[in-house]
Scaffold this active site. Structure first.
Site, PDB file in Angstrom:
ATOM      1  N   SER A   1      12.177  -1.430   2.698  1.00  0.00           N
ATOM      2  CA  SER A   1      10.815  -1.700   2.776  1.00  0.00           C
ATOM      3  C   SER A   1       9.702  -0.427   3.578  1.00  0.00           C
ATOM      4  O   SER A   1      10.323  -0.134   3.932  1.00  0.00           O
ATOM      5  CB  SER A   1      10.727  -3.146   2.642  1.00  0.00           C
ATOM      6  OG  SER A   1      10.697  -3.355   4.215  1.00  0.00           O
ATOM      7  N   LYS A   2       8.575  -0.711   3.011  1.00  0.00           N
ATOM      8  CA  LYS A   2       7.319  -0.160   3.647  1.00  0.00           C
ATOM      9  C   LYS A   2       7.521   0.001   5.145  1.00  0.00           C
ATOM     10  O   LYS A   2       7.536   1.121   5.865  1.00  0.00           O
ATOM     11  CB  LYS A   2       5.928  -0.285   3.434  1.00  0.00           C
ATOM     12  CG  LYS A   2       5.636  -0.508   2.324  1.00  0.00           C
ATOM     13  CD  LYS A   2       6.232  -2.301   1.391  1.00  0.00           C
ATOM     14  CE  LYS A   2       6.711  -2.200   0.390  1.00  0.00           C
ATOM     15  NZ  LYS A   2       7.236  -2.910   0.124  1.00  0.00           N
ATOM     16  N   ARG A   3       8.761  -1.178   5.694  1.00  0.00           N
ATOM     17  CA  ARG A   3       8.546  -1.667   7.294  1.00  0.00           C
ATOM     18  C   ARG A   3       9.485  -0.296   7.695  1.00  0.00           C
ATOM     19  O   ARG A   3       9.062   0.072   8.591  1.00  0.00           O
ATOM     20  CB  ARG A   3       9.229  -2.825   7.387  1.00  0.00           C
ATOM     21  CG  ARG A   3       8.151  -4.495   7.187  1.00  0.00           C
ATOM     22  CD  ARG A   3       9.207  -5.025   7.659  1.00  0.00           C
ATOM     23  NE  ARG A   3      10.190  -5.396   7.253  1.00  0.00           N
ATOM     24  CZ  ARG A   3      11.328  -5.375   7.919  1.00  0.00           C
ATOM     25  NH1 ARG A   3      11.214  -4.836   9.022  1.00  0.00           N
ATOM     26  NH2 ARG A   3      12.429  -5.928   6.574  1.00  0.00           N
TER      27      ARG A   3
END
Length: 489
Positions: free
Chosen positions: A251-253
Site C-alpha cells: 500500500s501507499k505506506r
RNA sequence: GGCGCUAUCGUCUAGGGGUUAGGACGUGAGAUUCUCAAUCUUAAAACACGGGUUCGAUUCCCGUUAGCGCUACCA
C-alpha cells in the site's frame, strides 16, 4: 462445469476500478491476463468498473490507461464503462427476480448497521438474516410503486455447497450457510460489483477470469449467479497478492505503488514488465539452461510464449526493489543506443534540460554510460557533463581528489599541453598524461582521478581517456584549465 | 470471531518419496588499479513446528503456529 472452449477462443479481461491510479498489483493482474490472451491467441478486453460513482473519476481512468500503455499492454476491445451499461444490469436483475433467485429488501442502511453491531456485540457472525425474503412479489411491487425504495438481494440457498475449480488453487468449496443474501442492486438502482461483474463477464463472453486472490472468497457469490442464470462457468484463476517488505499487503505506506511512479523513478518499461512477470509466476523448467544459471531475463515474446496459468504461485510475494533495480540496469545496458535515446530525451524534457552536444555525439556517448547507469535518472543528473557544458561537480569527489592545490595546478598545465596535442586519441592522451606525471614527479593516478572530477563532475566514470576522446579536445582543455577558477570560488 | 488461502536461503523462486535442495537479487571476502556504482573469482545463507503414512519424508496426509485475504446498498 467449465466451458469447453478451444484455446484460441479465449476471452480475458482486465477490469480495474478507477478509484485510484494503476497500482502494481493491478498492473500485474493486467500483465498476466494480457500474457494469457496473447499466449492463447485470444482476445483481451479492457473494462472500467466505475459503478462506485463517488470514488471514480475520469482522471483515474486516464491514469490507468497511461499505465497500461507504458507497460506495453494493449487491448483488443474496450475500454467499456460499466456506468454506460446500466440497462444490462437491471435486465439481469429482472431475470433473477423473475426466476425467484432474488428479492427486494426494504431494510434501511441504518437498520442493517444496527443489527450488524448487535450481532457483533453478541459475538455472532454479522450476516443479513433474510427477513425480506418472505415479502410477496406483489407486495414488494406495490410498496415500491408507493415510493418506498428497495435494494435487490440474491437469495442464497440456506444449505449445500457452492464449488468451482480454480485454475491456480484447484477445487474450491464454500458452504452456502456461510454466505449471506448479498445485495445485487442498490436502492438507487446502481448495481454492486457482484452483479455487474457477472452480468458483464457473461455479456462479454469471458472464458477466463484472472484476478487478484482477494476475490477468491467472493467467487461463490458469483458462481451462484451463473447457476441461477443457467450459464456455464468461466474458468477462474486467482493470483496471489503482492506484499510490501513488511509482508503486509502493498500500500501507499510502502512508498511507490503507482506504476507511473516507477516511470518517474527512471525505470524502463521492459524492466518493470520483466520484473512483474516473474513476481508470482515462474516459467519453471523452461527457464533452465543446460549450463549456467537459470534465465531471469525474458523478452516480451518469450514471456508470451512461456506463460501459463499453472506457473502462477500459490503464495503471496514481497515486492523486491533491489531486484527491480537490477532488472533496470540490465535492460538499460542491453538497449540499442538509438532505442535508449528517446527514453533519455523524455527524461531531459521532464528535467527541463537541453543538451548542447549533437545527436551523433550523444549517440556515440551513450554506450559508455549504459554500463554504469542504474536508472534513466542518471542521464539527467550524474551524466550531464557528457551532454553539455552545464553540469555540477560532486562536492565529495572534489574533496576526495582535488583538495590538493598542486594537483589542480598540474591539471591546468596539463590542459595547456592537451591544447597542442595533434592527434587526440586514447593512446596519445594517455601517453601525454603519463609523461607529464613523470616529469612533475607525481603519480599518474592522482592526475587521472583529479582530471576525472574536472571533466565529468564525478568520481566515478568510464576509463578517463575514453571520456576525453568522447568529450573532444576543446572541452577537455577548457575543463582542465577552468578547474582552477572554479575551485577557487 | 467465522470462512478461505498460503508456508523452500533476508527477498523472488526451481525442485520433488532417496538430491552435495538448484538459480537470481541482495550481502560478505578477494582480484583488477585509473575511479566503481563496472568486471571477474569466491563465501555465507532455506525446506516453520508436531504428529502420522512409508524401508525412507523437505516432498503425501492431519494438526499447530504464523502470515495474508474475505466477511458493505466498495470494487
Amino acid at each position: 462445469m467449465p466451458m469447453n472452449t478451444a484455446l484460441h477462443d479465449t476471452r480475458v479481461r482486465f477490469a480495474p476500478s478507477p478509484t485510484g491510479y494503476l497500482h502494481v498489483g493491478g498492473a500485474r493482474t493486467a500483465l498476466f491476463s494480457w500474457l494469457f490472451a496473447r499466449h492463447t491467441g485470444g482476445t483481451f478486453v479492457l473494462r472500467i468498473e466505475d459503478t462506485d460513482f463517488e470514488r471514480s473519476s475520469e482522471e483515474m481512468v486516464n491514469g490507468i490507461l497511461d499505465g497500461l500503455r507504458w507497460l506495453g499492454i494493449d487491448w483488443d476491445e474496450g475500454p467499456f464503462y460499466q456506468s454506460q451499461r446500466l440497462p444490462l444490469y437491471t435486465a439481469t436483475v429482472h431475470k433473477l427476480l423473475e426466476s425467484g433467485h432474488a428479492y427486494h429488501c426494504f431494510c434501511t442502511r441504518e437498520e442493517l448497521e444496527l443489527r450488524r453491531a448487535t450481532a457483533a456485540e453478541a459475538g455472532k457472525t454479522p450476516r443479513y438474516d433474510g427477513r425480506c425474503r418472505t415479502i410477496e412479489a406483489a407486495e414488494a411491487t406495490q410498496r415500491i410503486s408507493q415510493g418506498e425504495t428497495a435494494a435487490v438481494r440474491f437469495m442464497v440457498p440456506r444449505d449445500g455447497v457452492t464449488a468451482f475449480d480454480d485454475a491456480v488453487f484447484g477445487r474450491m468449496e464454500f458452504a452456502n450457510a456461510e454466505l449471506e443474501d448479498f445485495v445485487l442492486l442498490r436502492s438507487d438502482g446502481i448495481p454492486t460489483y457482484h452483479l455487474s461483474v457477472v452480468a458483464d463477464d457473461l455479456d462479454m463472453r469471458m472464458t477466463h477470469i484472472i484476478r487478484g486472490a482477494d476475490h477468491l472468497s467472493n467467487t461463490p457469490k458469483q458462481v451462484l449467479q451463473y447457476q441461477a442464470l443457467g450459464a456455464p462457468l468461466p474458468i477462474f484463476a486467482h493470483v496471489p497478492l503482492i506484499l510490501g517488505p513488511d509482508k503486509t499487503r502493498l500500500s501507499k505506506r510502502h512508498g511507490a505503488t503507482s506504476v507511473m511512479s516507477y516511470k518517474d523513478m527512471g525505470i524502463v518499461p521492459e524492466a518493470f514488465r520483466n520484473f512483474l512477470a516473474l513476481l508470482g509466476w515462474s516459467p519453471g523448467e523452461l527457464a533452465k539452461q543446460a549450463d549456467g544459471p537459470d534465465r531471469e531475463l525474458f523478452s516480451t515474446d518469450e514471456l508470451v510464449r512461456m506463460f501459463s496459468l499453472d506457473g502462477i504461485a500459490h503464495s503471496n510475494a514481497v515486492f523486491n526493489n533491489d531486484k527491480l533495480a537490477w532488472y533496470n540496469t540490465e535492460y538499460i545496458r542491453a538497449y540499442d543506443p538509438a532505442r535508449l535515446l528517446p527514453l533519455i530525451e523524455e527524461e531531459w524534457r521532464q528535467a527541463n534540460y537541453k543538451p548542447t552536444r549533437s545527436r551523433d555525439e550523444i549517440l556515440a556517448t551513450i554506450p559508455l554510460l549504459q554500463q554504469r547507469a542504474r536508472s534513466l535518472k542518471d542521464f539527467s543528473s550524474t551524466f550531464l557533463a557528457y551532454f553539455g557544458d552545464k553540469f555540477e561537480v560532486d562536492p565529495a569527489a572534489l574533496q576526495k581528489f582535488l583538495s590538493n592545490p598542486a594537483v589542480v595546478d598540474h591539471l591546468a598545465e596539463l590542459g595547456q599541453r592537451y591544447a597542442s596535442l595533434e592527434v587526440f586519441d586514447e593512446p596519445r592522451t594517455e601517453q601525454l598524461l603519463r609523461d607529464f606525471a613523470a616529469e612533475k614527479g607525481v603519480k599518474a593516478g592522482a592526475l587521472i582521478n583529479g582530471a576525472r572530477v574536472l571533466l565529468t563532475g564525478q568520481s566515478v566514470a568510464p576509463s578517463l581517456f575514453t571520456v576525453m576522446v568522447c568529450l573532444g579536445q576543446q572541452r577537455v582543455v577548457h575543463r582542465l584549465q577552468a578547474g582552477k577558477q572554479a575551485i577557487a570560488l
